[in-house]
Design an enzyme around this catalytic site. Structure first.
Site, mmCIF file in Angstrom:
data_model
loop_
_atom_site.group_PDB
_atom_site.id
_atom_site.type_symbol
_atom_site.label_atom_id
_atom_site.label_comp_id
_atom_site.label_asym_id
_atom_site.label_seq_id
_atom_site.Cartn_x
_atom_site.Cartn_y
_atom_site.Cartn_z
ATOM 1 N N GLU A 1 9.539 -0.985 -6.128
ATOM 2 C CA GLU A 1 8.993 0.312 -5.717
ATOM 3 C C GLU A 1 9.533 1.439 -6.586
ATOM 4 O O GLU A 1 8.796 2.357 -6.963
ATOM 5 C CB GLU A 1 9.296 0.576 -4.238
ATOM 6 C CG GLU A 1 8.665 -0.412 -3.278
ATOM 7 C CD GLU A 1 7.149 -0.294 -3.204
ATOM 8 O OE1 GLU A 1 6.590 0.647 -3.796
ATOM 9 O OE2 GLU A 1 6.517 -1.140 -2.546
ATOM 10 N N ASP B 1 -0.036 -10.004 -5.741
ATOM 11 C CA ASP B 1 -1.126 -9.238 -6.338
ATOM 12 C C ASP B 1 -0.850 -8.700 -7.738
ATOM 13 O O ASP B 1 -1.513 -9.060 -8.707
ATOM 14 C CB ASP B 1 -1.548 -8.098 -5.405
ATOM 15 C CG ASP B 1 -0.374 -7.239 -4.933
ATOM 16 O OD1 ASP B 1 0.788 -7.577 -5.225
ATOM 17 O OD2 ASP B 1 -0.621 -6.213 -4.272
ATOM 18 N N GLU C 1 -4.384 -3.920 7.635
ATOM 19 C CA GLU C 1 -3.443 -4.514 6.680
ATOM 20 C C GLU C 1 -3.699 -6.004 6.502
ATOM 21 O O GLU C 1 -3.542 -6.544 5.412
ATOM 22 C CB GLU C 1 -2.010 -4.252 7.147
ATOM 23 C CG GLU C 1 -0.949 -4.566 6.121
ATOM 24 C CD GLU C 1 -0.891 -3.553 4.983
ATOM 25 O OE1 GLU C 1 0.101 -3.581 4.239
ATOM 26 O OE2 GLU C 1 -1.812 -2.724 4.834
ATOM 27 N N GLU D 1 -6.413 0.413 -2.689
ATOM 28 C CA GLU D 1 -6.990 -0.700 -3.451
ATOM 29 C C GLU D 1 -8.516 -0.745 -3.413
ATOM 30 O O GLU D 1 -9.170 -1.000 -4.428
ATOM 31 C CB GLU D 1 -6.402 -2.033 -2.953
ATOM 32 C CG GLU D 1 -4.993 -2.320 -3.438
ATOM 33 C CD GLU D 1 -3.933 -1.491 -2.725
ATOM 34 O OE1 GLU D 1 -2.812 -1.377 -3.249
ATOM 35 O OE2 GLU D 1 -4.229 -0.949 -1.638
#
Length: 518
Positions: free
Chosen positions: A92, A237, A341, A360
Site C-alpha cells: 500500500e 490481481d 466486495e 476497478e
C-alpha cells in the site's frame, strides 16, 4: 457534488477542501496524526503520512487545476515526513504514496507541461528525494527472507517488526516493480528495481508445474503456498497487471514472456463459459477461483477487484473478451448500485456486502471506451456516477457502503476514491484531455497514478547485479508495444459495431438473468 467534480474542471480559485485535508478523509476523531502504532487495521494503510493528500496529487494535475496542484505539492513538501514510528503495508505504501510522489515529480519536471503550468517555483526534486526516503525505509522488508519475497509490513523507523508475519499475498509482494523500477531509473540506482524484480522472479519460480498457476498466499521463508487459490481478484490481481505494465514501461521482454505464459494459463484453467463472447451457445465467459495445482473449482464467488481484468485485456487487444466480462460486473452494479466486495454467482447474492468506493469497474469502463468509442460505456459511466451521488455522498466527502443492499454507510473514504475512481470517471467524459491527445504516451499504475512512457525508463540498470541476463532483457521501442493475443475471436471491435450494443442483446439478457436482474 461528484457530478460537478467529474464533468467540470475544478475552479482555479478553489478546490474542494477535502483534497487538501492533512488527514484521511471521512476520518473519525483521532484518526489523524495521533494514530497509535498498534492500530494495524487502520494505521498500516493510512500510515500517519497524509495519505489522501499525497494519493490525490496527480488527479489535480489531470483535471488541469494547476493552482491546487501546486498548493498540494508544497503542502506535501512542507509537512509530510516518513521518519515516524509507523508500521505500514509495503504494498500500500508503494502504490499509494511512492507511486504518487513519482507521478507528481514527473509531471512537475515535464518540459512540455501538457496539463497546464504544473511547475513549482524553486522546485529542487523534493518529491523524488521523498520517494527515495520512503523506498529506503521499505527496503528492510526485502532483507532476511530466504526466498527474496518481502515481508508484508515494515516499520518506517525501526524496520521489520520482530513479530512480523512470514506470510504474504502474491499481489502484495509481486506488484512493486513499476514504482521501484521508475525510482531506480530516475535515480540511476539499481537497488530498488533489483529487489522488486527478484521478488517477482521468486514468485514466478513457485508456480505449479502442472497448471502454471500461482496461489494467493505464500510463506516468504519456505516458499510454501499457504493459500492455494488461483484467481484474478484479491491477493493476485495486480501481479498479472504489473507483468504487462512493467513490459510496457521498461521494455524488458522477459516481463512480457511471463505475462503471456500467465495469461495463457489463466485462459486454460480459470475461464469458464462459451468460447466466444458475442456468438455461440453456452454460459457467459467468467473467470473463477481454482486450486493452483489441480485447476479444480474452489468456490463460487468472485470479488470486486477482479473487475480490473477487462481493462487489462483491453491493453493486450483482447477487447471482445473484455466486453463480456465487463458486462457481467456492470449487471451486478445495476442490481445494487455498487459492487459488493464479494459476489456469489451461484447464489446470486453478495457474500461480502460492503463497497469501499473501489475504481476497478470504472477503470475497465474507461479503457473499453477508449478502445471502442462506443457510447454505451458513457452511459455505464453515468450510471456509476449517479449511483455514487445517490448512495455514497456524505456531508464531508463520499462514504464506503457498509452494505450494498441496505445502503448503510461507513465513516471511511479510501484514498483511492480520489486517486482512481474520480480520475477515471473524469477522463471517461473529458474527450479533450491531454492524456487522450498524447498518442498513448501515458500509462496508469495500479493505483491510477499517471506516468509517461518514454525512453528514459528503458535504460536497464539491474543487469549489473544480475549478470548474464542481457539476452532475456532485449528492449523494445515505445511504438512497438504489442502483446501476444491468444484468443482468435478477440480482435479489435469492428467500426461498424461502434454504435450497436457492444454485447448482443440476447447475451446481455443472459447475464442479467445470471445476476438476478431479471
Amino acid at each position: 457534488p461528484l457530478l460537478f467534480v467529474i464533468l467540470h474542471l475544478i475552479p482555479e480559485s478553489q478546490a474542494p477542501p477535502l483534497l487538501l485535508s492533512a488527514e484521511p478523509l471521512g476520518a473519525r476523531p483521532g484518526r489523524g496524526f495521533s494514530l497509535p502504532s498498534s492500530n494495524l487495521n487502520i494505521n498500516d494503510v493510512l500510515g500517519n503520512y497524509s495519505l489522501t493528500l499525497i494519493d490525490a496529487l496527480d488527479t489535480l494535475a489531470v483535471m488541469g487545476n494547476s493552482s491546487e496542484f501546486q498548493k498540494a505539492v508544497k503542502l506535501v513538501i512542507d509537512t509530510v515526513s516518513f521518519d515516524k514510528d509507523s508500521t505500514v503495508q509495503v504494498f500500500e505504501a508503494t502504490i499509494r504514496v511512492l507511486g504518487s510522489l513519482l507521478s507528481a515529480h514527473i509531471i512537475i519536471t515535464d518540459t512540455k507541461q501538457p496539463f497546464g503550468d504544473m511547475t513549482i517555483k524553486d522546485y529542487d526534486n523534493e518529491l523524488l528525494h521523498m520517494a527515495r526516503d520512503l523506498a529506503v525505509r521499505l527496503l528492510p522488508a526485502f532483507e532476511n527472507t530466504k526466498t527474496g519475497i518481502p515481508y508484508p509490513r515494515v516499520n518506517l523507523k525501526n524496520g521489520v517488526p520482530p513479530d512480523s508475519n512470514n506470510e504474504t499475498c502474491t499481489a502484495g509482494a509481486g506488484s512493486l516493480l513499476v514504482e521501484f523500477g521508475i525510482l531506480s531509473r530516475l535515480l540511476g540506482d539499481s537497488t530498488f528495481e533489483w529487489v522488486a524484480r527478484r521478488a517477482v522472479k521468486a514468485l514466478w519460480s513457485l508456480r505449479s508445474n502442472n497448471t502454471g498457476l500461482l496461489g494467493n498466499v505464500v510463506n516468504i521463508q519456505t516458499g510454501h503456498w499457504v493459500g492455494k487459490q488461483s484467481g484474478l481478484g484479491a491477493g493476485s490481481d495486480s501481479f498479472y497487471e504489473y507483468l504487462l505494465k512493467s513490459y510496457i514501461l521498461f521494455g524488458e521482454k522477459e516481463d512480457l514472456e511471463m505475462f503471456n505464459d500467465a495469461y495463457r494459463n489463466i485462459q486454460n484453467h480459470l475461464r469458464r463459459g462459451r468460447e466466444a463472447c458475442n456468438e455461440g451457445e453456452g454460459d457467459p465467459p467468467l473467470y473463477v477461483n481454482v486450486n493452483m495445482f489441480t485447476g479444480q473449482l474452489m468456490n463460487t464467488w468472485i470479488d470486486s477487484l477482479q473487475a480490473f481484468f477487462p481493462g487489462l485485456q483491453v491493453l493486450i487487444g483482447d477487447v471482445e473478451d473484455a466486453i463480456c466480462l465487463h458486462a457481467f460486473y456492470y449487471a451486478i452494479w445495476k442490481r445494487y448500485g455498487a459492487l459488493p466486495e464479494r459476489y456469489n454467482w451461484q447464489l446470486q447474492a453478495p457474500d461480502v456486502p460492503f463497497y469501499p468506493l473501489r475504481p476497478e469497474l470504472v477503470e475497465s469502463t474507461y479503457l473499453l471506451y477508449q478502445a471502442t468509442k462506443n457510447p454505451f460505456y458513457l452511459h455505464v459511466g453515468m450510471d456509476i456516477l449517479q449511483s455514487l451521488e445517490k448512495y455514497t455522498k456524505a456531508k464531508c466527502g463520499y462514504a464506503t457502503l457498509h452494505h450494498v443492499v441496505e445502503k448503510t454507510k461507513e465513516d471511511r473514504m479510501e484514498s483511492f476514491f480520489l486517486s482512481e475512481t474520480c480520475k477515471y470517471l473524469y477522463l471517461l467524459f473529458d474527450e479533450e484531455n491531454p492524456v487522450h491527445k498524447s498518442g498513448n504516451k501515458y500509462m496508469f499504475t495500479t493505483e491510477g497514478h499517471i506516468v509517461s512512457v518514454d525512453e528514459r525508463f528503458r535504460n536497464s540498470l539491474w543487469q549489473d547485479i544480475l549478470p548474464g541476463e542481457e539476452d532475456s532483457a532485449e528492449k523494445i521501442k515505445p511504438n512497438e508495444l504489442k502483446a501476444v493475443n491468444f484468443s482468435s475471436n478477440c480482435n479489435r471491435v469492428p467500426d461498424e459495431r461502434r454504435y450497436l450494443l457492444p454485447l448482443k442483446s440476447n447475451y446481455m439478457r443472459q447475464i442479467d438473468r445470471m445476476v438476478g436482474l431479471i
